[in-house]
Write a protein that holds these residues in place. Sequence first.
Motif, PDB file in Angstrom:
ATOM      1  N   GLU A   1       0.816  -1.211   0.000  1.00  0.00           N
ATOM      2  CA  GLU A   1       0.000   0.000   0.000  1.00  0.00           C
ATOM      3  C   GLU A   1       0.852   1.265   0.000  1.00  0.00           C
ATOM      4  O   GLU A   1       0.338   2.368  -0.196  1.00  0.00           O
ATOM      5  CB  GLU A   1      -0.919   0.013   1.223  1.00  0.00           C
ATOM      6  N   VAL A   2       2.153   1.096   0.240  1.00  0.00           N
ATOM      7  CA  VAL A   2       3.061   2.236   0.377  1.00  0.00           C
ATOM      8  C   VAL A   2       3.936   2.415  -0.861  1.00  0.00           C
ATOM      9  O   VAL A   2       4.090   3.539  -1.376  1.00  0.00           O
ATOM     10  CB  VAL A   2       3.943   2.060   1.634  1.00  0.00           C
ATOM     11  N   LEU A   3       4.513   1.325  -1.345  1.00  0.00           N
ATOM     12  CA  LEU A   3       5.450   1.415  -2.465  1.00  0.00           C
ATOM     13  C   LEU A   3       4.766   1.978  -3.711  1.00  0.00           C
ATOM     14  O   LEU A   3       3.647   1.592  -4.056  1.00  0.00           O
ATOM     15  CB  LEU A   3       6.047   0.040  -2.769  1.00  0.00           C
ATOM     16  N   GLY A   4       5.473   2.898  -4.368  1.00  0.00           N
ATOM     17  CA  GLY A   4       4.953   3.501  -5.580  1.00  0.00           C
ATOM     18  C   GLY A   4       4.116   4.743  -5.358  1.00  0.00           C
ATOM     19  O   GLY A   4       3.675   5.378  -6.317  1.00  0.00           O
ATOM     20  N   ARG A   5       3.903   5.141  -4.086  1.00  0.00           N
ATOM     21  CA  ARG A   5       3.102   6.318  -3.784  1.00  0.00           C
ATOM     22  C   ARG A   5       3.986   7.458  -3.295  1.00  0.00           C
ATOM     23  O   ARG A   5       5.044   7.237  -2.708  1.00  0.00           O
ATOM     24  CB  ARG A   5       2.055   5.992  -2.713  1.00  0.00           C
TER      25      ARG A   5
END
Length: 395
Positions: free
Chosen positions: A283-287
Amino acid sequence: MDSQLGLIEQSFNNRYSCWVREALDELPDNFTITDPSISGNPIVFASRGFLKMTGYSREELIGRNGRMFQGPRTNRRSVMEIREAIREERTIEVNLLNYRKDGTPFWMFFRMSPVFCKKDGRVTHFVAVQVPIVSRKHWRNSGVSFSEDDGGSGFREIVFGSCRREVCSDSLLDLDRVLALDSDNRGLEIEETCEASDLDKRKAATAINNVLSVLTHYSESTGQLVCGKRCSLPGAGFINSSLYISLGRIKQSFVLTDPRLPDMPIVYASDAFLRLTGYDRNEVLGRNCRFLNGVDTDIAALYQIKESIRTEQACTVRILNYRKDSSSFWNLLHISPVRNATGKIAYFAGVQIEEGCKNQERHGLSPEMRQLSAIGAIKVAVRSLSMGAGPSDHK
């Protein structure tokens, strides 16, 4: 340990459907799966065949590093070759001497391959297949010779004493400790290295393909597709698995963002950051980090962060952030550019400390000193990797 077991559960649950473990258990091969994104690159799955071969239970293996199978006669060069293959994120094949739970050694053909995220190209897991080498090579102990195909009875008669010791370290392959286990030669002496046959090699290749086929199939339903070859779009950001492992030893809450990618997304999030914010890694990676902001986040603090990135300077701010459950916390945030060995900015690191947290001061260090210590460790990890970067490394 409980928090790590939770991360191990996420390692499979977020990427594969709930039936993947059952499908893997139906495979007859001896193999383990590790996750380099979790501190220590721990085993997250061990097949029934592998458990039977080594004598361990699944509960004894999950969460542990593969170094637990090494011993005083494990070849240093083979260990180094495995370490290099992990750093370069490539397949490796070696003949390896490992040890069972009862201390008896056995030769095996070891084949390890990375599993890639199809979307961004980063390594999600490593699959390691172990094929026992059937050989008539002779072993000796106190002048008594016997062959490896005697059913194993001769092995069990050996008293190893102190020749098997547990290796305790955060490092993936702590070579110095592995090699310093015991220099006493009174135990088993191996006359020569056992070599895998072509049949052994074919078995290992088939087993790897079987595991990859299962993982690929059960990743389709979650939308988190994996594959056996890196097939991401050019310019996609990912952290090399060797850097993942090095960063995993840093216990502070922090993230790395990549300024070369659009919207400067997070490309690494520490386990402590996930615990602090309540988010899962996927849910965190790429944001962009702005997802932590909310209605009462100070605009002046956001402007200060933006300016520090624009001017490529470090800064420290006190900012109101929000967890996944919408609860707020005051974040003592330190941001710093991280340069590679050539002096170019590779990442921006953001180190978070929750204001008022019981563990705000540990080991007598102030929050500021803890943040600077974490930044220093991050810089060492990034520069060390870039100095020895191969063609597959993130530049």
